[in-house]
Write an enzyme that holds these catalytic residues in place. Structure first.
Site, short mmCIF file in Angstrom:
data_model
loop_
_atom_site.label_atom_id
_atom_site.label_comp_id
_atom_site.label_asym_id
_atom_site.label_seq_id
_atom_site.Cartn_x
_atom_site.Cartn_y
_atom_site.Cartn_z
CG HIS A 74 -6.04 26.65 -24.37
ND1 HIS A 74 -6.84 25.64 -24.35
CD2 HIS A 74 -5.60 26.94 -25.46
CE1 HIS A 74 -6.92 25.16 -25.69
NE2 HIS A 74 -6.12 26.07 -26.41
CB CYS A 125 6.83 5.30 2.17
SG CYS A 125 6.65 6.83 0.93
CE LYS A 170 3.42 4.66 -6.83
NZ LYS A 170 2.85 4.00 -5.49
CG ASP A 182 0.64 2.52 7.00
OD1 ASP A 182 0.24 3.62 6.67
OD2 ASP A 182 1.20 1.78 6.01
P1 FAD Z 1 6.29 2.26 7.99
O1 FAD Z 1 6.71 2.96 6.82
O2 FAD Z 1 6.04 0.92 7.83
O3 FAD Z 1 7.41 2.30 8.97
C1 FAD Z 1 7.39 1.53 10.18
C2 FAD Z 1 8.76 1.60 10.78
O4 FAD Z 1 8.88 1.03 12.12
C3 FAD Z 1 9.57 0.47 9.98
O5 FAD Z 1 10.64 1.05 9.35
C4 FAD Z 1 9.89 -0.59 10.81
O6 FAD Z 1 11.13 -1.19 10.56
C5 FAD Z 1 9.97 0.01 12.15
N1 FAD Z 1 9.41 -0.67 13.34
C6 FAD Z 1 8.49 -1.36 13.36
N2 FAD Z 1 8.53 -2.05 14.74
C7 FAD Z 1 9.36 -1.68 15.23
C8 FAD Z 1 9.93 -1.76 16.47
N3 FAD Z 1 9.52 -2.80 17.58
N4 FAD Z 1 11.28 -1.20 16.70
C9 FAD Z 1 11.82 -0.33 16.05
N5 FAD Z 1 11.38 -0.37 14.79
C10 FAD Z 1 10.16 -0.87 14.45
N6 FAD Z 1 1.51 5.79 0.12
C11 FAD Z 1 1.41 7.02 -0.47
O7 FAD Z 1 0.86 7.80 0.12
N7 FAD Z 1 1.64 7.08 -1.81
C12 FAD Z 1 2.02 5.81 -2.69
O8 FAD Z 1 2.40 5.87 -3.73
C13 FAD Z 1 2.10 4.52 -2.05
N8 FAD Z 1 2.54 3.59 -2.44
C14 FAD Z 1 2.61 2.47 -2.00
C15 FAD Z 1 3.21 1.42 -2.40
C16 FAD Z 1 3.26 0.11 -1.94
C17 FAD Z 1 3.69 -1.10 -2.76
C18 FAD Z 1 3.18 0.04 -0.46
C19 FAD Z 1 3.49 -1.21 0.14
C20 FAD Z 1 2.69 1.07 0.13
C21 FAD Z 1 2.66 2.30 -0.37
N9 FAD Z 1 2.03 3.27 0.18
C22 FAD Z 1 1.98 4.78 -0.36
C23 FAD Z 1 1.69 3.45 1.57
C24 FAD Z 1 2.86 4.18 2.60
O9 FAD Z 1 4.03 3.41 2.22
C25 FAD Z 1 2.59 3.77 4.08
O10 FAD Z 1 1.50 4.47 4.28
C26 FAD Z 1 3.73 4.28 4.97
O11 FAD Z 1 4.92 3.87 4.41
C27 FAD Z 1 3.36 4.56 6.11
O12 FAD Z 1 4.24 4.85 7.11
P2 FAD Z 1 4.55 4.60 8.68
O13 FAD Z 1 5.56 5.28 9.18
O14 FAD Z 1 3.25 4.53 9.43
O15 FAD Z 1 4.99 3.04 8.64
#
Ligand code: FAD
Length: 506
Positions: A483, A43, A52, A348
């Site tokens: 308004h 994100c 954004k 995710d």
């Molecule tokens: P991530 O943010 O993917 O974080 C996972 C982390 O785990 C990473 O930093 C990675 O390095 C680390 N990792 C993975 N495996 C290991 C390991 N074995 N050991 C140590 N570290 C590890 N969502 C919104 O709500 N609004 C938006 O406007 C929006 N826009 C987006 C635009 C784009 C282009 C994209 C691609 C996504 C967008 N999203 C948006 C979705 C949002 O980015 C994701 O839903 C969010 O980042 C998920 O968070 P997370 O913590 O699950 O995973």
């Protein structure tokens, strides 16, 4: 190998992981967060925030044309300096990143930089790069998996970094392309198509489903598609990519050709022609009707979804498996605990009904942290999570679409109002709509609200409360909207459903 123990280990420092870590630490738990890249995750570094920021710049570009064409402001657009845009974007990302690092540090979270591998249900091995060696960590209370997702790629369409890119690479590309073929009409594809069009590129958006944003209400897709086409984006729905390959320099008039097609190349502000001197991509696309088309573009942006990241985690060591799509399902959606006691999952990595959205992952992090601290948090209310696409125009929705409400057996009353029915909607002059799906009658429950238009991302929150709190049109109609605002259109739509329509009398 050093051995350490703590209350909670979180693997992954994205929005899901760092929110879990922060809240758990605020509640007095010892927390270790393992991150192999940068805290903030997708994100902050490759998703919501940089995209954004870029879309804000796109809005400014569009504003120049609006100023000139509608308001007599004699402004002209000279050019867009991509490196300056990137510098501002990256400064915003960097300041946010420092902010998250500072918050984790202030909360007392131990951040270990390295790659985590499970060595047991609550034991994690961390390979620290460089001379850091390996650390072994054991969690006394719980382990939280928050390793997120990465862009899905298609066989034969592996990113090259410039001409064939995912949303990740598009951020770091050396410049702005003059023509883009975007594959995938979900939120990410639509946002990038919108951005590039504002920047003057010729844009073709290809979606395999029958409509853009196929999970949204059909009227949202319809209005969005109409607006994007009006902006000069070629939208092909029900269309399949047959194949694509990198080319040398495509001829300047080769943007689109095929049986039954004429050269409908779009021309954006200050940009002409198609194809890059340095090469591009040639793709064959089968549209819903007619012959296959050859589309050449300087860049093919593949935005066909995201896949969960679990490779190298060794889930089996903790007794965990993934579902058929690679997600790690919880056994209990109320606490997000997996089938292995003490192991939780956020972000995710979760399957639907989680939504692959940062704000959903924040809420999940809070629930898991509070559960680990012995509290009894309310479960995440997935039915009331807002969904936004930050294109021009934006879309913002919460709750059920009209079709989903009917499929779920609801008798529904629907009211739609164009934003241009309000004075502020006319000022903006960008069209748009409010659509409310509710049970019939003033006191029926609000089931879904769907918005299209400028700034609707900032307008969805009241509807979110309406859906989450089972409010009725009469409940909302009771509250006075300022308004003149765009939000008045939301108020008016509810007023009508409550039988008290003023400007829109049913
Ligand atoms: P991530 O943010 O993917 O974080 C996972 C982390 O785990 C990473 O930093 C990675 O390095 C680390 N990792 C993975 N495996 C290991 C390991 N074995 N050991 C140590 N570290 C590890 N969502 C919104 O709500 N609004 C938006 O406007 C929006 N826009 C987006 C635009 C784009 C282009 C994209 C691609 C996504 C967008 N999203 C948006 C979705 C949002 O980015 C994701 O839903 C969010 O980042 C998920 O968070 P997370 O913590 O699950 O995973």
């Amino acid at each position: 190998m050093s051995g350490n123990s703590t209350d909670v280990i979180v693997i992954g420092g994205g929005t899901g992981g760092y929110s879990t870590a922060l809240r758990a630490a605020h509640l007095g738990l010892g927390v270790t967060l393992v991150e192999r890249d940068l805290v903030g995750g997708t994100c902050l570094h490759r998703g919501c925030v940089p995209s954004k920021a870029m879309l804000h710049a796109a809005e400014l570009v569009d504003g120049v044309a609006e100023a000139r064409e509608r308001w007599g402001v004699k402004a002209t657009l000279d050019s867009v300096d991509w490196s300056a845009l990137v510098a501002t974007r990256d400064d915003i990302v960097s300041r946010n990143h420092k902010g998250v690092e500072g918050q984790l540090s202030a909360a007392g979270v131990t951040v270990v930089r390295g790659t985590a591998t499970l060595a047991g249900p609550r034991t994690v091995r961390v390979d620290v790069p460089g001379a850091g060696g390996t650390e072994l960590w054991t969690a006394r209370r719980g382990l939280v998996l928050a390793t997120g997702s990465r862009p899905r790629t298609l066989p034969g369409l592996e990113p090259t970094g410039e001409h064939l890119v995912t949303s990740d690479d598009a951020l770091f590309a050396p410049g702005l392309p003059r023509s883009v073929l975007v594959l995938g009409g979900g939120a990410i594809g639509v946002e990038y198509a919108s951005f590039h069009r504002s920047m003057g590129a010729e844009v073709t958006l290809v979606e395999a489903a029958e409509r853009l944003l196929p999970l949204e209400d059909a009227d949202v897709s319809r209005q969005l598609t109409r607006a994007l086409k009006k902006r000069g984006i070629t939208v092909l729905t029900g269309a399949r990519l047959l194949d694509a390959h990198l080319t040398g320099a495509p001829p300047a008039d080769a943007h689109r050709s095929g049986a039954g097609q004429t050269g409908a190349g779009q021309t954006g502000a200050g940009q002409t022609g198609a194809g890059a001197p340095g090469g591009g991509v040639a793709a064959r696309v089968q549209p819903a009707r007619g012959d296959a088309m050859l589309i050449t573009a300087e860049r093919l942006l593949v935005a066909v979804g995201r896949v969960p990241v679990t490779d190298g985690l060794n889930l089996a060591a903790a007794g965990l498996t993934t579902d058929e799509r690679g997600h790690v399902p919880p056994a209990d959606w109320a606490t997000l605990e997996t089938a292995v006691p003490g192991v939780y999952v956020v972000g995710d990595l979760l399957p639907p009904p989680s939504l692959g959205l940062a704000h959903a992952s924040f809420a999940e992090g809070l629930v898991v942290a509070e559960t680990l601290a012995g509290l009894a948090p309310r479960p995440v209310d997935y039915a009331a999570v807002p969904r936004v696409t930050y294109s021009s125009p934006q879309t913002a929705s919460v709750g059920l679409s009209e079709a989903a409400a009917k499929d779920a057996g609801h008798e529904v009353a629907v009211n739609m109002l164009p934003l241009t029915a309000t004075a502020k909607g006319m000022v903006h002059g960008q069209g748009g709509m409010v659509k409310v799906v509710a049970e019939p009658g003033p006191d029926g429950r609000v089931l879904g609200v769907h918005l299209v238009g400028p700034h609707v991302s900032e307008m969805i929150s009241e509807s979110q409360l309406a859906v989450a709190w089972d409010a009725s049109p009469a409940d909302i109609a009771q509250h006075i909207h300022p308004h003149p605002t765009l939000s008045e259109a939301v108020g008016e739509t509810f007023l009508t459903l409550a039988g008290r329509g003023l400007h829109q009398h049913a």
